[in-house]
Motif scaffolding. Structure first.
Motif, PDB file in Angstrom:
ATOM      1  N   LEU A 144      21.220  41.939  41.758  1.00  0.00           N
ATOM      2  CA  LEU A 144      22.000  40.801  42.253  1.00  0.00           C
ATOM      3  C   LEU A 144      23.191  41.322  43.040  1.00  0.00           C
ATOM      4  CD1 LEU A 144      22.142  38.660  38.957  1.00  0.00           C
ATOM      5  CD2 LEU A 144      20.488  38.464  40.833  1.00  0.00           C
ATOM      6  N   LEU A 145      23.622  40.568  44.034  1.00  0.00           N
ATOM      7  CA  LEU A 145      24.747  41.010  44.869  1.00  0.00           C
ATOM      8  C   LEU A 145      25.525  39.800  45.385  1.00  0.00           C
ATOM      9  CD1 LEU A 145      24.642  43.811  47.541  1.00  0.00           C
ATOM     10  CD2 LEU A 145      25.628  41.601  48.124  1.00  0.00           C
ATOM     11  N   ASN A 146      26.846  39.860  45.241  1.00  0.00           N
ATOM     12  CA  ASN A 146      27.747  38.898  45.890  1.00  0.00           C
ATOM     13  C   ASN A 146      28.511  39.641  46.975  1.00  0.00           C
ATOM     14  OD1 ASN A 146      27.196  36.626  44.265  1.00  0.00           O
ATOM     15  ND2 ASN A 146      28.617  37.320  42.684  1.00  0.00           N
ATOM     16  N   THR A 147      28.578  39.057  48.175  1.00  0.00           N
ATOM     17  CA  THR A 147      29.272  39.742  49.280  1.00  0.00           C
ATOM     18  C   THR A 147      30.781  39.509  49.243  1.00  0.00           C
ATOM     19  OG1 THR A 147      28.796  37.846  50.680  1.00  0.00           O
ATOM     20  CG2 THR A 147      27.298  39.727  50.859  1.00  0.00           C
ATOM     21  N   THR A 148      31.230  38.589  48.386  1.00  0.00           N
ATOM     22  CA  THR A 148      32.669  38.360  48.242  1.00  0.00           C
ATOM     23  C   THR A 148      32.900  37.682  46.889  1.00  0.00           C
ATOM     24  OG1 THR A 148      34.651  37.484  49.337  1.00  0.00           O
ATOM     25  CG2 THR A 148      32.671  36.111  49.416  1.00  0.00           C
ATOM     26  N   ASP A 149      34.089  37.111  46.700  1.00  0.00           N
ATOM     27  CA  ASP A 149      34.470  36.504  45.419  1.00  0.00           C
ATOM     28  C   ASP A 149      34.499  37.543  44.308  1.00  0.00           C
ATOM     29  OD1 ASP A 149      34.719  34.124  46.696  1.00  0.00           O
ATOM     30  OD2 ASP A 149      33.152  33.071  45.595  1.00  0.00           O
ATOM     31  N   SER A 150      34.868  38.760  44.664  1.00  0.00           N
ATOM     32  CA  SER A 150      35.017  39.825  43.682  1.00  0.00           C
ATOM     33  C   SER A 150      36.270  40.629  44.024  1.00  0.00           C
ATOM     34  CB  SER A 150      33.785  40.738  43.697  1.00  0.00           C
ATOM     35  OG  SER A 150      34.031  41.907  42.943  1.00  0.00           O
ATOM     36  N   GLU A 151      37.135  40.789  43.029  1.00  0.00           N
ATOM     37  CA  GLU A 151      38.364  41.582  43.193  1.00  0.00           C
ATOM     38  C   GLU A 151      38.402  42.620  42.070  1.00  0.00           C
ATOM     39  OE1 GLU A 151      41.927  39.210  43.484  1.00  0.00           O
ATOM     40  OE2 GLU A 151      40.926  37.608  44.607  1.00  0.00           O
ATOM     41  N   PHE A 152      39.175  43.664  42.265  1.00  0.00           N
ATOM     42  CA  PHE A 152      39.418  44.604  41.164  1.00  0.00           C
ATOM     43  C   PHE A 152      40.775  45.256  41.368  1.00  0.00           C
ATOM     44  CE2 PHE A 152      38.814  48.644  38.759  1.00  0.00           C
ATOM     45  CZ  PHE A 152      38.642  48.068  37.508  1.00  0.00           C
ATOM     46  N   ASP A 168      38.913  41.957  47.733  1.00  0.00           N
ATOM     47  CA  ASP A 168      37.651  41.486  48.327  1.00  0.00           C
ATOM     48  C   ASP A 168      36.690  42.667  48.377  1.00  0.00           C
ATOM     49  OD1 ASP A 168      35.677  40.010  49.487  1.00  0.00           O
ATOM     50  OD2 ASP A 168      36.698  39.731  51.410  1.00  0.00           O
ATOM     51  N   ARG A 169      35.633  42.574  47.615  1.00  0.00           N
ATOM     52  CA  ARG A 169      34.650  43.659  47.601  1.00  0.00           C
ATOM     53  C   ARG A 169      33.274  43.078  47.362  1.00  0.00           C
ATOM     54  NH1 ARG A 169      34.936  46.615  41.565  1.00  0.00           N
ATOM     55  NH2 ARG A 169      34.589  44.680  40.419  1.00  0.00           N
ATOM     56  N   ILE A 170      32.266  43.903  47.589  1.00  0.00           N
ATOM     57  CA  ILE A 170      30.903  43.543  47.195  1.00  0.00           C
ATOM     58  C   ILE A 170      30.766  43.795  45.706  1.00  0.00           C
ATOM     59  CG2 ILE A 170      28.500  44.344  47.329  1.00  0.00           C
ATOM     60  CD1 ILE A 170      28.820  44.637  50.321  1.00  0.00           C
ATOM     61  N   LEU A 171      30.114  42.874  45.006  1.00  0.00           N
ATOM     62  CA  LEU A 171      29.802  43.084  43.594  1.00  0.00           C
ATOM     63  C   LEU A 171      28.284  43.079  43.460  1.00  0.00           C
ATOM     64  CD1 LEU A 171      31.093  43.383  40.750  1.00  0.00           C
ATOM     65  CD2 LEU A 171      30.661  40.945  40.434  1.00  0.00           C
ATOM     66  N   TYR A 207      33.828  33.678  39.946  1.00  0.00           N
ATOM     67  CA  TYR A 207      34.768  34.424  40.795  1.00  0.00           C
ATOM     68  C   TYR A 207      35.245  35.585  39.938  1.00  0.00           C
ATOM     69  CZ  TYR A 207      38.190  35.534  44.300  1.00  0.00           C
ATOM     70  OH  TYR A 207      38.894  36.201  45.274  1.00  0.00           O
ATOM     71  N   SER A 208      34.955  36.795  40.359  1.00  0.00           N
ATOM     72  CA  SER A 208      35.048  37.938  39.442  1.00  0.00           C
ATOM     73  C   SER A 208      36.264  38.812  39.699  1.00  0.00           C
ATOM     74  CB  SER A 208      33.773  38.785  39.591  1.00  0.00           C
ATOM     75  OG  SER A 208      33.863  39.940  38.792  1.00  0.00           O
ATOM     76  N   TYR A 209      36.972  39.121  38.622  1.00  0.00           N
ATOM     77  CA  TYR A 209      38.062  40.102  38.689  1.00  0.00           C
ATOM     78  C   TYR A 209      37.635  41.441  38.089  1.00  0.00           C
ATOM     79  CZ  TYR A 209      40.923  36.257  40.200  1.00  0.00           C
ATOM     80  OH  TYR A 209      41.424  35.204  40.925  1.00  0.00           O
ATOM     81  N   SER A 210      36.449  41.475  37.500  1.00  0.00           N
ATOM     82  CA  SER A 210      35.857  42.731  37.031  1.00  0.00           C
ATOM     83  C   SER A 210      34.395  42.446  36.693  1.00  0.00           C
ATOM     84  CB  SER A 210      36.575  43.272  35.781  1.00  0.00           C
ATOM     85  OG  SER A 210      36.364  42.399  34.683  1.00  0.00           O
ATOM     86  N   GLN A 212      33.125  43.410  34.068  1.00  0.00           N
ATOM     87  CA  GLN A 212      33.197  43.054  32.654  1.00  0.00           C
ATOM     88  C   GLN A 212      33.313  41.537  32.490  1.00  0.00           C
ATOM     89  OE1 GLN A 212      34.692  45.652  34.135  1.00  0.00           O
ATOM     90  NE2 GLN A 212      35.114  47.321  32.698  1.00  0.00           N
ATOM     91  N   GLN A 213      34.165  40.925  33.314  1.00  0.00           N
ATOM     92  CA  GLN A 213      34.343  39.466  33.243  1.00  0.00           C
ATOM     93  C   GLN A 213      33.035  38.759  33.611  1.00  0.00           C
ATOM     94  OE1 GLN A 213      36.784  37.884  36.333  1.00  0.00           O
ATOM     95  NE2 GLN A 213      37.056  35.896  35.342  1.00  0.00           N
ATOM     96  N   THR A 214      32.361  39.281  34.630  1.00  0.00           N
ATOM     97  CA  THR A 214      31.077  38.697  35.034  1.00  0.00           C
ATOM     98  C   THR A 214      30.047  38.843  33.915  1.00  0.00           C
ATOM     99  OG1 THR A 214      31.537  39.109  37.361  1.00  0.00           O
ATOM    100  CG2 THR A 214      29.229  38.857  36.753  1.00  0.00           C
ATOM    101  N   LEU A 215      30.052  40.000  33.248  1.00  0.00           N
ATOM    102  CA  LEU A 215      29.123  40.217  32.134  1.00  0.00           C
ATOM    103  C   LEU A 215      29.319  39.150  31.058  1.00  0.00           C
ATOM    104  CD1 LEU A 215      28.203  43.521  30.345  1.00  0.00           C
ATOM    105  CD2 LEU A 215      29.043  41.598  29.007  1.00  0.00           C
ATOM    106  N   TYR A 216      30.577  38.934  30.690  1.00  0.00           N
ATOM    107  CA  TYR A 216      30.830  37.942  29.634  1.00  0.00           C
ATOM    108  C   TYR A 216      30.391  36.551  30.083  1.00  0.00           C
ATOM    109  CZ  TYR A 216      32.860  35.124  26.036  1.00  0.00           C
ATOM    110  OH  TYR A 216      32.998  34.212  25.025  1.00  0.00           O
ATOM    111  N   ALA A 217      30.699  36.208  31.345  1.00  0.00           N
ATOM    112  CA  ALA A 217      30.329  34.886  31.858  1.00  0.00           C
ATOM    113  C   ALA A 217      28.807  34.702  31.832  1.00  0.00           C
ATOM    114  CB  ALA A 217      30.855  34.719  33.281  1.00  0.00           C
TER     115      ALA A 217
END
Ligand SMILES: O=c1[nH]c(=O)c2[nH]c(=O)[nH]c2[nH]1
Length: 286
Positions: A144-152, A168-171, A207-210, A212-217
């Protein structure tokens, strides 16, 4: 000091089974990789070579094929339960059976034509033991890949930290997930489809800040949507995408050109669970 035999089991690994159901005009295809592991009173063969209790692994392989003919092959969980229960109930020295299945997808092209669909491998692990039956479903290799909506950002820095903070990064990741069921009689295919949809939906909508956050969601969404699932474990490799510095060529790079990383990769692992469910069998933790 005494030297003693520790935990042991044995079985036939990776029996490849392709089953064609030739009902009406349209054929059904199931493509499985089945591994059987049996445990129980197996001391004699280890200590003296007495094989009176050792059902040959060759027989296990034959049983997989014979059961496909006698019972058909439905969902991997159901076929695994059938096999695991068979070995435990027919072999007095065997008290535990673990059947691990991988199911490869085939997309229909016509009544008897298929194309291998490679977007994920479905998995199941069925354990029948004295303390009960445990069914674990899962999937792997779902990229899976998101081209945006990811920060770290906001992480600690020490003298070895060079990673630039990013808003703004690829996740991207290849999802490996396994989830244990509360019972042993779910509508397996519907449950699997719902869990996969929940995983994908949460990845897309968070909308991911890590990671890890996406994993929990993702885990939380599965447990919210699927009451039959007690707990889920996820392993998410962070498929890094590095923004290429194009300034030597007089070019800017507004999040358009990336180098896909290979190794090393971050590996984010976690469990999301209900706080009111019975504890898992020991196999869950392996
Ligand atoms: O989502 C992330 N989690 C991390 O723990 C981590 N570490 C890192 O270098 N990049 C990232 N990204």
């Amino acid at each position: 000091m005494a030297i003693v035999l520790g935990r042991n089991r044995y079985g036939k690994a990776e029996t490849r089974l392709v089953h064609v159901r030739r009902g009406g005009d349209s054929h059904e295809l199931v493509d499985l990789n089945v591994s059987v592991a049996l445990s129980g009173d197996l001391a004699a063969t280890h200590l003296s070579g007495d094989n009176a209790g050792v059902l040959p692994t060759d027989t296990m392989k034959n049983t997989v094929y014979a059961f496909a003919r006698e019972h058909g092959v439905g969902a991997p969980e159901a076929f695994g339960l059938l096999l695991a229960r068979h070995f435990v109930t027919t072999q007095p020295q065997i008290s535990g059976a673990e059947v691990t299945l991988e199911a490869y997808g085939w997309e229909r092209l016509g009544p008897h034509s298929f194309r291998r669909s490679g977007d994920h491998v479905r998995t199941a692990v069925v354990t029948v033991a004295e303390h009960g039956t445990q069914v674990v479903s899962g999937l792997k290799d779902l990229v899976l890949l998101n081209t945006t909506d990811s920060e770290f950002h906001g992480y600690p820095r020490d003298r070895y930290t060079t990673l630039p903070e990013t808003t703004d990064r690829i996740l991207a990741t290849a999802v490996a997930a396994r989830w244990r069921h509360l019972g042993d009689a779910a509508g397996w295919d519907e449950s699997f489809a719902g869990a996969k949809q929940a995983l994908v939906g949460a990845f897309v909508e968070t909308y991911s800040y890590s990671l890890q956050q996406t994993l929990y969601a993702m885990g939380e969404r599965v447990l919210r949507d699927r009451p039959e699932i007690a707990e889920i474990r996820l392993a998410l490799p962070n498929r890094h995408h590095y923004l290429v510095d194009l300034s030597p060529f007089g070019l800017d790079n507004p999040q358009e050109v990336f180098q896909a990383g290979d190794r090393p990769y971050g590996l984010i692992e976690g469990t999301v669970t209900r706080d009111d469910v019975p504890a898992a069998g020991a196999e869950w933790y392996l």
